[in-house]
Design an enzyme around this catalytic site. Structure first.
Site, PDB file in Angstrom:
ATOM      1  N   CYS A 191       0.786  -1.157  -0.080  1.00 60.40           N
ATOM      2  CA  CYS A 191       0.042  -0.022   0.003  1.00 60.40           C
ATOM      3  C   CYS A 191       0.979   1.277  -0.191  1.00 60.40           C
ATOM      4  CB  CYS A 191      -1.110   0.034   1.075  1.00 60.40           C
ATOM      5  SG  CYS A 191      -1.849   1.423   1.450  1.00 60.40           S
ATOM      6  N   ASP A 238      -1.897  16.253  -2.855  1.00 59.96           N
ATOM      7  CA  ASP A 238      -2.012  15.457  -3.760  1.00 59.96           C
ATOM      8  C   ASP A 238      -0.986  15.733  -5.012  1.00 59.96           C
ATOM      9  OD1 ASP A 238      -4.581  13.368  -4.846  1.00 59.96           O
ATOM     10  OD2 ASP A 238      -3.184  14.144  -6.323  1.00 59.96           O
ATOM     11  N   HIS A 259      -4.406   1.155   8.340  1.00 59.70           N
ATOM     12  CA  HIS A 259      -4.959   0.832   6.844  1.00 59.70           C
ATOM     13  C   HIS A 259      -6.469   0.472   6.881  1.00 59.70           C
ATOM     14  CE1 HIS A 259      -4.603  -0.571   2.796  1.00 59.70           C
ATOM     15  NE2 HIS A 259      -5.190  -1.425   2.999  1.00 59.70           N
ATOM     16  N   ASN A 295     -13.722   8.762  -2.856  1.00 62.32           N
ATOM     17  CA  ASN A 295     -14.008   7.878  -3.983  1.00 62.32           C
ATOM     18  C   ASN A 295     -14.063   6.545  -3.386  1.00 62.32           C
ATOM     19  OD1 ASN A 295     -13.974   9.962  -5.822  1.00 62.32           O
ATOM     20  ND2 ASN A 295     -11.968   9.778  -6.093  1.00 62.32           N
ATOM     21  N   GLY A 300     -13.515   6.210  -9.434  1.00 62.62           N
ATOM     22  CA  GLY A 300     -12.053   6.639  -9.369  1.00 62.62           C
ATOM     23  C   GLY A 300     -10.988   6.451  -8.492  1.00 62.62           C
ATOM     24  N   HIS A 331      -8.870   7.651   2.104  1.00 67.69           N
ATOM     25  CA  HIS A 331      -8.455   9.069   1.903  1.00 67.69           C
ATOM     26  C   HIS A 331      -9.482  10.093   1.761  1.00 67.69           C
ATOM     27  CE1 HIS A 331      -7.820   6.953  -1.869  1.00 67.69           C
ATOM     28  NE2 HIS A 331      -8.174   8.053  -2.256  1.00 67.69           N
TER      29      HIS A 331
HETATM   30  P1  5GP Z   1      -8.203   8.049  -5.469  1.00 69.24           P
HETATM   31  O1  5GP Z   1      -8.297   8.211  -7.165  1.00 69.24           O
HETATM   32  O2  5GP Z   1      -8.246   6.713  -5.092  1.00 69.24           O
HETATM   33  O3  5GP Z   1      -9.554   8.806  -5.011  1.00 69.24           O
HETATM   34  O4  5GP Z   1      -7.280   9.175  -4.963  1.00 69.24           O
HETATM   35  C1  5GP Z   1      -5.822   8.766  -5.070  1.00 69.24           C
HETATM   36  C2  5GP Z   1      -5.299  10.160  -5.117  1.00 69.24           C
HETATM   37  O5  5GP Z   1      -3.692   9.882  -4.670  1.00 69.24           O
HETATM   38  C3  5GP Z   1      -5.230  10.576  -6.591  1.00 69.24           C
HETATM   39  O6  5GP Z   1      -5.595  12.009  -6.636  1.00 69.24           O
HETATM   40  C4  5GP Z   1      -3.590  10.801  -6.820  1.00 69.24           C
HETATM   41  O7  5GP Z   1      -3.317  11.780  -7.717  1.00 69.24           O
HETATM   42  C5  5GP Z   1      -2.903  10.616  -5.533  1.00 69.24           C
HETATM   43  N1  5GP Z   1      -1.640  10.098  -5.614  1.00 69.24           N
HETATM   44  C6  5GP Z   1      -1.329   9.093  -6.147  1.00 69.24           C
HETATM   45  N2  5GP Z   1       0.125   8.528  -5.830  1.00 69.24           N
HETATM   46  C7  5GP Z   1       0.402   9.652  -5.194  1.00 69.24           C
HETATM   47  C8  5GP Z   1       1.833   9.830  -4.478  1.00 69.24           C
HETATM   48  O8  5GP Z   1       2.872   9.113  -4.798  1.00 69.24           O
HETATM   49  N3  5GP Z   1       2.049  10.962  -3.555  1.00 69.24           N
HETATM   50  C9  5GP Z   1       0.675  11.813  -3.526  1.00 69.24           C
HETATM   51  N4  5GP Z   1       1.141  12.721  -2.838  1.00 69.24           N
HETATM   52  N5  5GP Z   1      -0.182  11.735  -4.264  1.00 69.24           N
HETATM   53  C10 5GP Z   1      -0.623  10.464  -4.901  1.00 69.24           C
HETATM   54 ZN    ZN Z   2      -2.641   1.393   3.513  1.00 66.43          ZN
END
Ligand code: 5GP
Ligand code: ZN
Length: 117
Positions: free
Chosen positions: A9, A35, A51, A90, A96, A103
């Protein structure tokens, strides 16, 4: 086991400090960081250190921790001087979700359409 760190993760690694992030706030139970692909002038993710794969499993498994995350979204907004902001969780790939560690997205700093896409 629910709440335990998962080796595969990304956000557990971020909590452990083995993946870098621009951390803006930290509490005993949560971390907030920018982000990597911001969708608004302010786009911060608030995560529980433990987690849980999504918001509902977090609320079921650790209700006080879910409350900590929600409280931190307001603290982030205050730090960023946002009068209005949007909190998004999400759930599921069709919505998404790409990272299976709960988060909250905190988005603000621009006009936000309603209903969202
Ligand atoms: P989800 O799409 O699961 O709702 O959100 C995941 C978020 O994590 C996305 O907006 C993506 O841009 C962000 N994200 C993915 N990898 C990383 C990373 O390595 N560092 C940071 N700070 N954000 C990340
Ligand atoms: Zn985790």
């Amino acid at each position: 086991m629910a709440g335990e760190p998962q080796d595969d993760c990304l956000f557990c690694k971020l909590v452990a400090g083995t993946v870098p992030a621009t951390i803006v706030r930290e509490s005993d139970t949560t971390v907030a960081f920018r982000d990597i692909n911001p969708q608004a002038p302010t786009h911060i993710l608030v995560i529980p250190k433990a987690h849980y794969e999504n918001a509902a499993s977090l609320a079921t498994g650790a209700p006080e921790l879910a409350a900590d995350v929600l409280r931190e979204t307001q603290a982030v907004a205050d730090d960023e001087k946002l009068e209005s902001y949007r909190t998004i969780f999400n759930t599921g790939s069709g919505a998404g979700q790409t990272i299976w560690h709960a988060h909250a997205h905190v988005l603000g700093g621009r006009g936000l359409e309603w209903p969202p896409g």
